[in-house]
Scaffold this motif. Sequence first.
Motif, PDB file in Angstrom:
ATOM      1  N   GLY A  22      -1.517  -1.647   3.669  1.00 35.58           N
ATOM      2  CA  GLY A  22      -0.423  -0.688   3.663  1.00 35.58           C
ATOM      3  C   GLY A  22       0.915  -1.349   3.373  1.00 35.58           C
ATOM      4  N   LYS A  23       0.945  -2.672   3.388  1.00 34.69           N
ATOM      5  CA  LYS A  23       2.164  -3.429   3.070  1.00 34.69           C
ATOM      6  C   LYS A  23       1.899  -4.252   1.818  1.00 34.69           C
ATOM      7  CE  LYS A  23       2.820  -3.813   7.998  1.00 34.69           C
ATOM      8  NZ  LYS A  23       2.399  -4.668   9.066  1.00 34.69           N
ATOM      9  N   ASP A  24       1.152  -5.327   1.990  1.00 34.85           N
ATOM     10  CA  ASP A  24       0.824  -6.208   0.872  1.00 34.85           C
ATOM     11  C   ASP A  24      -0.450  -5.777   0.146  1.00 34.85           C
ATOM     12  OD1 ASP A  24       2.992  -7.951   1.471  1.00 34.85           O
ATOM     13  OD2 ASP A  24       1.789  -8.840   3.064  1.00 34.85           O
ATOM     14  N   TYR A  25      -1.351  -5.166   0.867  1.00 37.29           N
ATOM     15  CA  TYR A  25      -2.617  -4.710   0.300  1.00 37.29           C
ATOM     16  C   TYR A  25      -2.657  -3.185   0.348  1.00 37.29           C
ATOM     17  CZ  TYR A  25      -3.867  -9.559   1.248  1.00 37.29           C
ATOM     18  OH  TYR A  25      -3.878 -10.919   1.304  1.00 37.29           O
ATOM     19  N   PRO A  26      -3.399  -2.584  -0.593  1.00 38.54           N
ATOM     20  CA  PRO A  26      -3.454  -1.115  -0.630  1.00 38.54           C
ATOM     21  C   PRO A  26      -4.258  -0.536   0.526  1.00 38.54           C
ATOM     22  CG  PRO A  26      -5.016  -2.043  -2.181  1.00 38.54           C
ATOM     23  CD  PRO A  26      -4.216  -3.204  -1.633  1.00 38.54           C
ATOM     24  N   LEU A  27      -4.031   0.728   0.767  1.00 34.75           N
ATOM     25  CA  LEU A  27      -4.858   1.455   1.725  1.00 34.75           C
ATOM     26  C   LEU A  27      -6.240   1.625   1.118  1.00 34.75           C
ATOM     27  CD1 LEU A  27      -2.282   4.179   2.777  1.00 34.75           C
ATOM     28  CD2 LEU A  27      -2.998   2.193   4.110  1.00 34.75           C
ATOM     29  N   PRO A  28      -7.260   1.763   1.936  1.00 32.52           N
ATOM     30  CA  PRO A  28      -8.611   1.947   1.387  1.00 32.52           C
ATOM     31  C   PRO A  28      -8.715   3.274   0.633  1.00 32.52           C
ATOM     32  CG  PRO A  28      -8.621   2.251   3.767  1.00 32.52           C
ATOM     33  CD  PRO A  28      -7.254   1.777   3.401  1.00 32.52           C
ATOM     34  N   ARG A  29      -9.510   3.294  -0.414  1.00 38.26           N
ATOM     35  CA  ARG A  29      -9.738   4.532  -1.169  1.00 38.26           C
ATOM     36  C   ARG A  29     -10.589   5.506  -0.370  1.00 38.26           C
ATOM     37  NH1 ARG A  29      -8.563   5.293  -6.776  1.00 38.26           N
ATOM     38  NH2 ARG A  29      -7.069   3.655  -7.259  1.00 38.26           N
ATOM     39  N   VAL A  30     -11.505   4.963   0.439  1.00 32.96           N
ATOM     40  CA  VAL A  30     -12.341   5.778   1.324  1.00 32.96           C
ATOM     41  C   VAL A  30     -12.033   5.341   2.741  1.00 32.96           C
ATOM     42  CG1 VAL A  30     -14.690   6.343   2.022  1.00 32.96           C
ATOM     43  CG2 VAL A  30     -14.170   5.999  -0.398  1.00 32.96           C
ATOM     44  N   ASP A  31     -11.659   6.295   3.580  1.00 37.04           N
ATOM     45  CA  ASP A  31     -11.356   5.996   4.976  1.00 37.04           C
ATOM     46  C   ASP A  31     -11.922   7.119   5.831  1.00 37.04           C
ATOM     47  OD1 ASP A  31     -10.394   4.999   7.328  1.00 37.04           O
ATOM     48  OD2 ASP A  31      -8.284   5.115   6.789  1.00 37.04           O
ATOM     49  N   GLU A  32     -13.197   6.966   6.154  1.00 35.20           N
ATOM     50  CA  GLU A  32     -13.916   7.993   6.912  1.00 35.20           C
ATOM     51  C   GLU A  32     -14.533   7.347   8.149  1.00 35.20           C
ATOM     52  OE1 GLU A  32     -16.769   9.267   4.050  1.00 35.20           O
ATOM     53  OE2 GLU A  32     -15.289  10.359   2.866  1.00 35.20           O
ATOM     54  N   GLY A  33     -13.846   7.466   9.257  1.00 37.14           N
ATOM     55  CA  GLY A  33     -14.354   6.860  10.484  1.00 37.14           C
ATOM     56  C   GLY A  33     -14.374   5.352  10.367  1.00 37.14           C
ATOM     57  N   ARG A  34     -15.550   4.772  10.549  1.00 36.77           N
ATOM     58  CA  ARG A  34     -15.683   3.309  10.431  1.00 36.77           C
ATOM     59  C   ARG A  34     -15.856   2.865   8.982  1.00 36.77           C
ATOM     60  NH1 ARG A  34     -20.291   1.328  14.180  1.00 36.77           N
ATOM     61  NH2 ARG A  34     -19.826  -0.500  12.953  1.00 36.77           N
ATOM     62  N   ARG A  35     -16.034   3.799   8.086  1.00 38.13           N
ATOM     63  CA  ARG A  35     -16.272   3.480   6.674  1.00 38.13           C
ATOM     64  C   ARG A  35     -14.941   3.387   5.934  1.00 38.13           C
ATOM     65  NH1 ARG A  35     -19.224   7.179   2.236  1.00 38.13           N
ATOM     66  NH2 ARG A  35     -19.347   5.581   0.648  1.00 38.13           N
ATOM     67  N   ARG A  36     -14.588   2.175   5.534  1.00 48.23           N
ATOM     68  CA  ARG A  36     -13.364   1.936   4.769  1.00 48.23           C
ATOM     69  C   ARG A  36     -13.724   1.115   3.541  1.00 48.23           C
ATOM     70  NH1 ARG A  36      -9.215  -0.133   9.254  1.00 48.23           N
ATOM     71  NH2 ARG A  36     -11.090  -0.610  10.419  1.00 48.23           N
ATOM     72  N   LEU A  37     -13.358   1.619   2.373  1.00 44.22           N
ATOM     73  CA  LEU A  37     -13.710   0.956   1.123  1.00 44.22           C
ATOM     74  C   LEU A  37     -12.480   0.782   0.241  1.00 44.22           C
ATOM     75  CD1 LEU A  37     -16.895   3.052   0.302  1.00 44.22           C
ATOM     76  CD2 LEU A  37     -16.824   0.832   1.415  1.00 44.22           C
ATOM     77  N   TRP A  38     -12.360  -0.402  -0.322  1.00 47.29           N
ATOM     78  CA  TRP A  38     -11.274  -0.717  -1.256  1.00 47.29           C
ATOM     79  C   TRP A  38     -11.871  -0.923  -2.633  1.00 47.29           C
ATOM     80  CZ3 TRP A  38     -11.175  -1.969   3.777  1.00 47.29           C
ATOM     81  CH2 TRP A  38      -9.978  -1.799   4.481  1.00 47.29           C
ATOM     82  N   LEU A  39     -11.161  -0.516  -3.673  1.00 49.15           N
ATOM     83  CA  LEU A  39     -11.592  -0.800  -5.034  1.00 49.15           C
ATOM     84  C   LEU A  39     -11.101  -2.184  -5.439  1.00 49.15           C
ATOM     85  CD1 LEU A  39     -10.907   2.555  -6.915  1.00 49.15           C
ATOM     86  CD2 LEU A  39     -13.055   1.716  -5.972  1.00 49.15           C
ATOM     87  N   ILE A  40     -11.945  -2.907  -6.155  1.00 48.53           N
ATOM     88  CA  ILE A  40     -11.571  -4.246  -6.603  1.00 48.53           C
ATOM     89  C   ILE A  40     -10.313  -4.202  -7.456  1.00 48.53           C
ATOM     90  CG2 ILE A  40     -12.285  -6.134  -8.115  1.00 48.53           C
ATOM     91  CD1 ILE A  40     -15.086  -5.844  -6.996  1.00 48.53           C
ATOM     92  N   ASP A  41     -10.191  -3.197  -8.308  1.00 46.16           N
ATOM     93  CA  ASP A  41      -8.997  -3.088  -9.158  1.00 46.16           C
ATOM     94  C   ASP A  41      -7.732  -2.983  -8.318  1.00 46.16           C
ATOM     95  OD1 ASP A  41     -10.458  -3.260 -11.489  1.00 46.16           O
ATOM     96  OD2 ASP A  41     -10.523  -1.097 -11.814  1.00 46.16           O
ATOM     97  N   ASP A  42      -7.790  -2.231  -7.232  1.00 50.70           N
ATOM     98  CA  ASP A  42      -6.623  -2.095  -6.347  1.00 50.70           C
ATOM     99  C   ASP A  42      -6.278  -3.435  -5.701  1.00 50.70           C
ATOM    100  OD1 ASP A  42      -6.592   0.607  -6.946  1.00 50.70           O
ATOM    101  OD2 ASP A  42      -7.544   1.214  -5.060  1.00 50.70           O
ATOM    102  N   LEU A  43      -7.305  -4.144  -5.238  1.00 46.98           N
ATOM    103  CA  LEU A  43      -7.070  -5.448  -4.606  1.00 46.98           C
ATOM    104  C   LEU A  43      -6.571  -6.462  -5.630  1.00 46.98           C
ATOM    105  CD1 LEU A  43     -10.187  -5.601  -2.269  1.00 46.98           C
ATOM    106  CD2 LEU A  43      -7.825  -5.097  -1.620  1.00 46.98           C
TER     107      LEU A  43
END
Length: 61
Positions: A22-43
């Motif tokens: 949320g500062k240096d790194y993007p928020l996860p594209r999927v944020d459902e409960g314990r499931r959080r996923l980031w796209l490689i392109d975003d990272l």
Amino acid sequence: MTDLAAGYVGEKTVEAFLQRVGKDYPLPRVDEGRRRLWLIDDLDRAIAPEGSDLPDLADEY
């Protein structure tokens, strides 16, 4: 998957990664409960040197 994202960007711990989300790194594209996923392109955009305009290789195929 948070541990994979943290390792991908070179953070030593998941906690260190999450403090920068949320500062240096993007928020996860999927944020459902314990499931959080980031796209490689975003990272990649977050860790690329400033001023570099790297093309998205997926667009070439």
